[in-house]
Scaffold this active site. Sequence first.
Site, PDB file in Angstrom:
ATOM      1  N   TYR A 144       0.862  -1.285   0.040  1.00 52.48           N
ATOM      2  CA  TYR A 144      -0.090   0.182  -0.058  1.00 52.48           C
ATOM      3  C   TYR A 144       0.767   1.154   0.071  1.00 52.48           C
ATOM      4  CZ  TYR A 144      -3.629   3.668   1.672  1.00 52.48           C
ATOM      5  OH  TYR A 144      -4.231   4.573   1.742  1.00 52.48           O
ATOM      6  N   ASP A 154       9.562   2.641  -0.567  1.00 53.51           N
ATOM      7  CA  ASP A 154       8.534   3.373   0.204  1.00 53.51           C
ATOM      8  C   ASP A 154       8.688   3.207   1.588  1.00 53.51           C
ATOM      9  OD1 ASP A 154       6.200   4.248   1.744  1.00 53.51           O
ATOM     10  OD2 ASP A 154       4.744   3.570   0.288  1.00 53.51           O
ATOM     11  N   LYS A 190       4.588   8.768   8.688  1.00 59.30           N
ATOM     12  CA  LYS A 190       4.313   8.546  10.097  1.00 59.30           C
ATOM     13  C   LYS A 190       5.405   8.998  11.017  1.00 59.30           C
ATOM     14  CE  LYS A 190       1.283   5.012   8.406  1.00 59.30           C
ATOM     15  NZ  LYS A 190       1.312   4.373   6.965  1.00 59.30           N
TER      16      LYS A 190
HETATM   17  C1  LIG Z   1       0.679   4.862   5.519  1.00 59.82           C
HETATM   18  C2  LIG Z   1       1.323   4.583   4.424  1.00 59.82           C
HETATM   19  C3  LIG Z   1       1.192   5.445   3.168  1.00 59.82           C
HETATM   20  C4  LIG Z   1       0.341   6.569   3.256  1.00 59.82           C
HETATM   21  O1  LIG Z   1       0.528   7.493   3.955  1.00 59.82           O
HETATM   22  P1  LIG Z   1      -0.537   8.528   4.562  1.00 59.82           P
HETATM   23  O2  LIG Z   1      -0.148   9.299   5.476  1.00 59.82           O
HETATM   24  O3  LIG Z   1      -1.489   7.761   5.069  1.00 59.82           O
HETATM   25  O4  LIG Z   1      -1.094   9.060   3.283  1.00 59.82           O
HETATM   26  C5  LIG Z   1       2.039   5.229   1.977  1.00 59.82           C
HETATM   27  N1  LIG Z   1       2.994   3.994   2.070  1.00 59.82           N
HETATM   28  C6  LIG Z   1       3.151   3.239   3.202  1.00 59.82           C
HETATM   29  C7  LIG Z   1       4.034   2.022   3.383  1.00 59.82           C
HETATM   30  C8  LIG Z   1       2.102   3.274   4.214  1.00 59.82           C
HETATM   31  O5  LIG Z   1       2.280   2.783   5.274  1.00 59.82           O
END
Ligand SMILES: *Cc1c(COP(=O)(O)O)cnc(C)c1O
Length: 442
Positions: A145, A240, A272
Amino acid sequence: MSLPTAASGALFERARAVTPGGVNSPVRAFNAVGGTPRFIRSANGAWLTDVDGNDYVDLICSWGPMLLGHAHPEVQAAVAAAVARGTSYGAPTEPEVDLAEEIVARTPVERVRFVSSGTEATMSAIRLARGFTGRDVIVKFAGCYHGHVDSLLASAGSGLATFAVPGTPGVPESSTALTLVLPYNDRAAVEKVFAEHGDRIACLITEAAPGNMGVVPPEPGFNAFLAETCTRHGALFVSDEVMTGFRASKLGQWGLDGAVEGWRPDLMTFGKVMGGGFPAAAFGGRADVMSRLAPEGPVYQAGTLSGNPIATTAGLTTLRLATDEVYAHIGAAADTIKTAASDALSKAGVAHTVQATGTMFSVFFAEGTVRDFGDASRTDGAAYAAFFHAMLDSGVYLPPSAYEAWFLSSAHDDRAVQTVLDALPGAARAAAAAQAPELETR
Ligand SMILES: *Cc1c(COP(=O)(O)O)cnc(C)c1O
């Protein structure tokens, strides 16, 4: 035992009348496990308190950001001081420079640009990869994701090396027509699409270690293989680390394997933990790639609240406090909880697998190693739902979905961990009673 939930229930009714599903992000609803979401009034350290006055040990930590626990006094003091100076200027500030320097010092990125969410970070990284390479095709893995970016909300087409189809209504076919979706940890699939489409691929994007289908570690050398394959075909490798960055370890997942195996991504995304509980995220990477970004280069990207002084102050304070001891503490607490969860589930006869990468882990309610999204889909949702509610009633707040990592913080002390340990045996028995009959498991 059932905890009081009247106040949460009343708020949920009000919320549903004014907000779709009563929540502002789908996983906060309890759709996967049933029941009423708890509305949280306050949080401190490892603990959440809901509007009915129930306390829970928090194993979500805001889905990752709260590495130091809730309401950390030094983060709060830094934020309070920043708020007193005003909250947004639309002009550059010192905390942005400090945080950028901290990220450049701790990761392989040479330049970094701040945004307000992980979604924006991956969306912008992909635009930049396309602008830099002059190519349009992107490659991702099923079960990874990357936020709700149109071109990444894609499902595999009818065969490998065919282009993806929209993963949700509202995404036009044209948005996913340039996306290839592959099974995770599958080198042959990667080789096949690069052999067929290599000269059209702008980038491959992957979670550095997937955490959004539960924790599915990359097999040894898999990220190195991806980096090498991208380089050979003139595509960019986008790692990511929105979830794993400064969370899986002090240097994120890159620190666990990239630093050891000697590769670096062309672009990385963060979020995060680096926002310290505020909306902040970033993308960064090679100086020659990042210099293609406006205003230095032609690839457009912007944001009214990007690099906001409150968010960058919270993030910077959090990263500066994220010492080796913090990761050692979280790692030890994770080991204790992982072992106890596995013991309790084994004793109760519940099929399960515990997987971890650094300090991140998850408990799959399925037998055998989970290598990819197909394996993760074998999870017994009914057993997890029963387990989740039994834990909740014993004062432990787990992710309300079977496909998520369990997150800890440096504030998870002996009392918090013991509360989890005490809750596990009963919850494991509840899961056993709800298990799908063996013949019916997929
Ligand atoms: C949480 C997450 C996102 C998206 O971040 P948001 O701040 O919720 O838009 C993208 N990539 C990864 C791996 C994530 O865990």
